[in-house]
Design a protein around this motif. Structure first.
Motif, PDB file in Angstrom:
ATOM      1  N   ASN A   5       7.251  18.355  32.896  1.00 49.57           N
ATOM      2  CA  ASN A   5       5.876  18.741  32.599  1.00 49.57           C
ATOM      3  C   ASN A   5       4.993  18.439  33.798  1.00 49.57           C
ATOM      4  O   ASN A   5       4.193  17.521  33.789  1.00 49.57           O
ATOM      5  CB  ASN A   5       5.356  17.985  31.367  1.00 49.57           C
ATOM      6  N   GLY A  70      -3.568  28.511  34.458  1.00 44.84           N
ATOM      7  CA  GLY A  70      -3.094  28.082  33.148  1.00 44.84           C
ATOM      8  C   GLY A  70      -2.957  29.175  32.119  1.00 44.84           C
ATOM      9  O   GLY A  70      -2.624  28.888  30.961  1.00 44.84           O
ATOM     10  N   THR A  72      -0.952  31.378  30.345  1.00 43.78           N
ATOM     11  CA  THR A  72       0.494  31.515  30.188  1.00 43.78           C
ATOM     12  C   THR A  72       0.930  32.967  30.054  1.00 43.78           C
ATOM     13  O   THR A  72       2.017  33.334  30.509  1.00 43.78           O
ATOM     14  CB  THR A  72       0.972  30.716  28.962  1.00 43.78           C
ATOM     15  N   LYS A 106       6.453  29.572  35.361  1.00 39.43           N
ATOM     16  CA  LYS A 106       7.151  29.924  34.124  1.00 39.43           C
ATOM     17  C   LYS A 106       7.874  28.690  33.574  1.00 39.43           C
ATOM     18  O   LYS A 106       7.899  28.451  32.359  1.00 39.43           O
ATOM     19  CB  LYS A 106       8.145  31.045  34.409  1.00 39.43           C
ATOM     20  N   ARG A 108       6.887  25.656  34.106  1.00 40.11           N
ATOM     21  CA  ARG A 108       5.808  24.779  33.611  1.00 40.11           C
ATOM     22  C   ARG A 108       5.493  25.063  32.147  1.00 40.11           C
ATOM     23  O   ARG A 108       5.259  24.146  31.360  1.00 40.11           O
ATOM     24  CB  ARG A 108       4.548  25.010  34.460  1.00 40.11           C
ATOM     25  N   ASP A 109       5.497  26.338  31.789  1.00 40.16           N
ATOM     26  CA  ASP A 109       5.051  26.738  30.457  1.00 40.16           C
ATOM     27  C   ASP A 109       6.171  26.816  29.430  1.00 40.16           C
ATOM     28  O   ASP A 109       5.884  26.946  28.234  1.00 40.16           O
ATOM     29  CB  ASP A 109       4.361  28.109  30.538  1.00 40.16           C
ATOM     30  N   TRP A 111       9.124  25.881  26.827  1.00 44.39           N
ATOM     31  CA  TRP A 111       9.172  24.805  25.847  1.00 44.39           C
ATOM     32  C   TRP A 111      10.468  24.004  25.937  1.00 44.39           C
ATOM     33  O   TRP A 111      10.447  22.783  25.991  1.00 44.39           O
ATOM     34  CB  TRP A 111       9.026  25.378  24.435  1.00 44.39           C
ATOM     35  N   LYS A 116      13.044  25.331  31.075  1.00 48.20           N
ATOM     36  CA  LYS A 116      12.225  24.852  32.181  1.00 48.20           C
ATOM     37  C   LYS A 116      13.055  24.719  33.450  1.00 48.20           C
ATOM     38  O   LYS A 116      12.670  25.198  34.522  1.00 48.20           O
ATOM     39  CB  LYS A 116      11.617  23.481  31.834  1.00 48.20           C
TER      40      LYS A 116
END
Length: 240
Positions: A5, A70, A72, A106, A108-109, A111, A116
């Motif tokens: 994160n 930010g 997404t 991508k 970063r966002d 889940w 990730k």
């Protein structure tokens, strides 16, 4: 908090994008240092590669900027836009660099941790490819006031330094940032790029408890009234 994160360093991307967007209504051109009147297209083979569609470039940059802020939903649109441009110029280091950073966003966002990891690794592969494709002509090839090679290295450095330690890119990011800082072309680069590199270096110096170096770099940004002056003043205030 998961080590994945992370929050990417956006300073270079945002400023460079602002610089590019001022001229994106015109066909993207590269200006060689040896011939100021020449305007070959942005690519490693500038003399034979056609200019990028300015509307497509503008779309890619707008989506990328939104993604770094930010949004997404913009990440996927940014990825698709860069991929369309790369279909025209698959060996363009600057486009590959942007795509790579987009893919790290991508990550970063995402889940799921494995998603990730995969997205960031894919992004790093594109940035590595961009760095590998750099040639001596890219040191001279000017894109919107800055050497193409310098922009690719600066973007790679900031992306690497923004990643968590699990990706083991910190050392390389530091080397690249130092290389950019010491590059003779930096002094004559576009103000946004200069300020971005100096601000990144100042923050890195502060992180390494080199307060005086951080202060010198931040003050340089303020003295030259570069676009990052407000951020530099905040850093100076933090340094006391």
């Amino acid at each position: 908090m998961s080590p994945l994160n992370y929050r990417p360093a956006l300073c270079l991307s945002t400023v460079l994008l602002s610089l590019i967007l001022m001229t994106a209504a015109q066909p993207l051109r590269a200006q060689t240092a040896s011939s100021p009147e020449a305007h070959p297209a942005l690519s490693p083979a500038a003399a034979v590669t056609p200019a990028l569609d300015p509307r497509a470039l503008n779309e890619a940059l707008q989506q990328f900027l939104a993604a770094t802020r930010g949004d997404t939903a913009a990440v996927q649109r940014s990825q698709q836009a860069w991929e369309r441009l790369l279909a025209q110029q698959p060996a363009n280091p600057l486009l590959l660099s942007y795509l790579g950073t987009t893919l790290t966003l991508k990550g970063r966002d995402a889940w799921a941790p494995w998603t990730k990891l995969q997205a960031v690794e894919d992004g790093l592969a594109q940035i590595d490819k961009a760095l590998q494709l750099l040639r001596p002509e890219h040191e001279r090839q000017q894109v919107l006031g800055s050497a193409l090679a310098l922009q690719v290295r600066a973007n790679a450095a900031q992306t690497f330094l923004a990643l968590p330690g699990i990706f083991k890119r910190q050392e390389r990011g530091e080397r690249l940032l130092k290389e950019v800082l010491n590059h003779p072309a930096l002094a004559d680069s576009a103000p946004g790029l200069r300020g971005s590199v100096w601000l990144s270096a100042a923050r890195q110096a502060l992180k390494q408890q080199q307060a005086e170096q951080a202060r010198v770099l931040a003050q340089r940004i303020v003295d030259q009234a570069l676009p990052q002056a407000a951020a530099a003043r905040s850093l100076l205030k933090e340094l006391g």
